[in-house]
Write an enzyme that holds these catalytic residues in place. Structure first.
Site, PDB file in Angstrom:
ATOM      1  N   THR A 217       0.858  -1.181   0.000  1.00 35.40           N
ATOM      2  CA  THR A 217       0.000   0.000   0.000  1.00 35.40           C
ATOM      3  C   THR A 217       0.900   1.239   0.000  1.00 35.40           C
ATOM      4  O   THR A 217       2.064   1.164   0.402  1.00 35.40           O
ATOM      5  CB  THR A 217      -0.968  -0.002   1.211  1.00 35.40           C
ATOM      6  OG1 THR A 217      -1.905   1.042   1.037  1.00 35.40           O
ATOM      7  CG2 THR A 217      -0.244   0.186   2.535  1.00 35.40           C
TER       8      THR A 217
ATOM      9  N   VAL B 143       8.655   6.338  -1.154  1.00 38.81           N
ATOM     10  CA  VAL B 143       7.388   7.070  -1.229  1.00 38.81           C
ATOM     11  C   VAL B 143       7.618   8.250  -2.168  1.00 38.81           C
ATOM     12  O   VAL B 143       8.350   9.192  -1.835  1.00 38.81           O
ATOM     13  CB  VAL B 143       6.900   7.532   0.160  1.00 38.81           C
ATOM     14  CG1 VAL B 143       5.667   8.419   0.022  1.00 38.81           C
ATOM     15  CG2 VAL B 143       6.580   6.331   1.059  1.00 38.81           C
TER      16      VAL B 143
ATOM     17  N   CYS C 234       4.467   8.479 -10.151  1.00 39.01           N
ATOM     18  CA  CYS C 234       3.938   8.975  -8.865  1.00 39.01           C
ATOM     19  C   CYS C 234       3.678  10.470  -8.896  1.00 39.01           C
ATOM     20  O   CYS C 234       4.504  11.234  -9.407  1.00 39.01           O
ATOM     21  CB  CYS C 234       4.946   8.761  -7.747  1.00 39.01           C
ATOM     22  SG  CYS C 234       5.400   7.068  -7.499  1.00 39.01           S
TER      23      CYS C 234
END
Ligand code: XMP
Length: 479
Positions: free
Chosen positions: A247, A297, A303
């Site tokens: 996730t 991240v 992204c």
């Protein structure tokens, strides 16, 4: 790994900010470097293909595992499809590639529709019993009527050998004959594989990633919502070798609960979990049951998280911190996202990752699941898209009501469509693996390392300016 004296970072860094310093080496040849991972996944090269719909499918899985890497199927793939793909991948030959097959009565159009699925540009033609008659190449079809039969363009005198012929012998025969591709037949003379000259060469360099029964390895991802134990059970029953619990924000209570659920189903399967970018996040995931923590991240090519939220961390520093925390607990991390050059893989490994996860870079290859398209200048490309993009979220929530789907897709954090050029010089993921592994092997010899663990121990990093990075780029062709 250490930083050069006086180069200890005062702020977080990413791959482009640093370089590796050469040091005294006793490793004489790149072939003396062992690229096997030690993280329990059985990969013999430190490359994992990201669980992205635009990147990871059965063809990618067979090709990459044959060269020692592992492909993770996306969490959006239904467990029954995961079972089909896994069975298919595990039935593949370790040396011979899966051929595209037609019969002499099929049309040139059929061959042209298929041929874009292979970088070697050929379709095998068999008789009614599956015995090879020859091959049809893209070049032979170029100026022929699409309705013509393959018997009219068939190249019959193709090297045909038993499957157990040593690859080196196949290479030498092909080289002597000036041919690119051989057909392999089983004991009954039926077509069972194709092998190119370069494929034969590669099988002498790479070691396939295989399970205890000698079959190619594959992984699959699941999310953290719903009945995680049931999902994990279904995917493990499908026969995958590695389970990824994935996730965007991995350092959350729901992930910790998901990991405990996964561990209740299987205490032994290698479990990967993420994504995080902090030592605390890494420790929490390992404590909850992860063997490998996925780090990253916002560095990914698809992204938009950092631009949308301001959240993330420059990837090299994230990997250094998380890898150190994992290693203290005897565990590992994968550096996930932002890999654009072979040097990035070398730096991720130097920073302590056991493998680098690659997504979009591999989307622009023959082996990714997307269709080959051509831009307005006739240049080939494939599409990539983020797993948190509106496009992926809409597909993932197809069983929801229209209102619910529209509501969820408002929170996208990814790009829905981006063209990934298919480089005519390296159109196959195998070409990219060649260049990555060549770069990493060479980096190891510069550092005096014969294994990836030694590389991490011996690597010395320096911090560079943008001009230092720019200096390392070759001049553009045509200069
Ligand atoms: P690359 O750069 O290889 O990165 O394409 C692959 C990784 O990117 C992540 N990923 C996303 N991150 N929004 C994000 O914020 C997205 O839509 C998205 N899709 C993929 C993921 O970790 C993957 O492995």
């Amino acid at each position: 790994m250490r930083f050069l004296e006086g180069h200890s970072p005062t702020h977080d860094l990413t791959y482009d900010d640093v370089y590796l310093l050469p040091s005294r080496s006793a490793v004489e040849s790149r072939f003396d470097v062992d690229l096997s991972t030690v993280d329990g996944t059985g990969a013999t090269i430190p490359i994992v293909v990201a669980n992205m719909t635009a990147v990871a499918g059965r063809r990618m899985a067979e090709t990459v595992a044959r060269r020692g890497g592992i492909v993770i199927l996306p969490q959006d793939v239904d467990p029954s499809a995961v079972a089909d793909i896994t069975a298919w991948v595990k039935s593949r030959h370790l040396v011979w590639d899966t051929p595209l097959v037609l019969t002499a009565g099929d049309a040139v159009a059929d061959a042209m529709n298929l041929v874009g699925k292979r970088s070697h540009g050929a379709v095998a033609v068999v008789d009614d019993d599956g015995r090879p008659l020859g091959i049809v190449t893209e070049a032979a079809c170029a100026d022929v009527d699409r309705f013509a039969r393959l018997s009219e363009v068939l190249e019959r005198l193709v090297l045909t050998v038993p499957l157990d012929t040593p690859p080196r012998e196949v290479y030498e025969q092909l080289h002597q004959r000036g041919e690119k591709l051989a057909l392999g037949v089983d004991d009954n003379g039926r077509l069972a594989g194709v092998l190119t000259q370069v494929g034969a060469l590669r099988s002498g360099i790479y070691t396939p990633a295989v399970d205890d029964n000698g079959r190619l390895r594959i992984g699959a991802a699941i999310g953290i919502n719903g009945d995680v134990a049931a999902k994990a059970e279904a995917v493990l029953e499908a026969g995958v070798d590695v389970l990824v619990v994935d996730t965007a924000h991995g350092h959350q209570e729901k992930m910790l609960a998901a990991l405990k659920a996964v561990r209740s189903v299987s205490p032994s399967v290698p479990v990967v979990a993420g994504n995080v970018v902090t030592a605390e996040g890494t420790r929490d995931l390992i404590e909850a049951g992860a063997d490998i923590v996925k780090v990253g991240v916002g560095p990914g090519a698809m992204c938009t998280t950092r631009m949308m939220t301001g959240v993330g961390r420059p990837q090299l520093s994230a990997v250094i911190d998380c890898a150190a925390a994992a290693r203290e607990l005897g565990k590992h991390v994968w550096a996930d996202g932002g890999i654009r050059h072979p040097r990035d893989v070398a730096l991720a490994l130097a920073a302590g990752a056991s493998a680098a996860m690659v997504g979009s870079w591999f989307a622009g290859t023959y082996e990714s699941p997307g269709d080959l398209r051509y831009d307005e200048h006739g240049r080939p490309y494939k599409e990539s898209f983020g797993m948190a993009s509106k496009r992926a979220v809409t597909a993932r929530t197809r069983s929801d009501s229209a209102y619910e789907r529209a509501r969820k897709s408002l929170f996208e954090e990814g790009i829905s469509s981006s063209r990934m050029a298919l480089d005519p010089q390296s159109p196959s993921v195998e070409d990219l693996l060649d260049s990555i592994t060549a770069g990493v092997r060479s980096a190891c010899t510069y550092a005096g390392a014969a294994t990836l663990e030694q590389f991490h121990e011996r690597a010395v990093l320096g911090v560079q300016s943008p001009a230092g990075f720019a200096e390392g780029r070759p001049l553009p062709t045509g200069w």
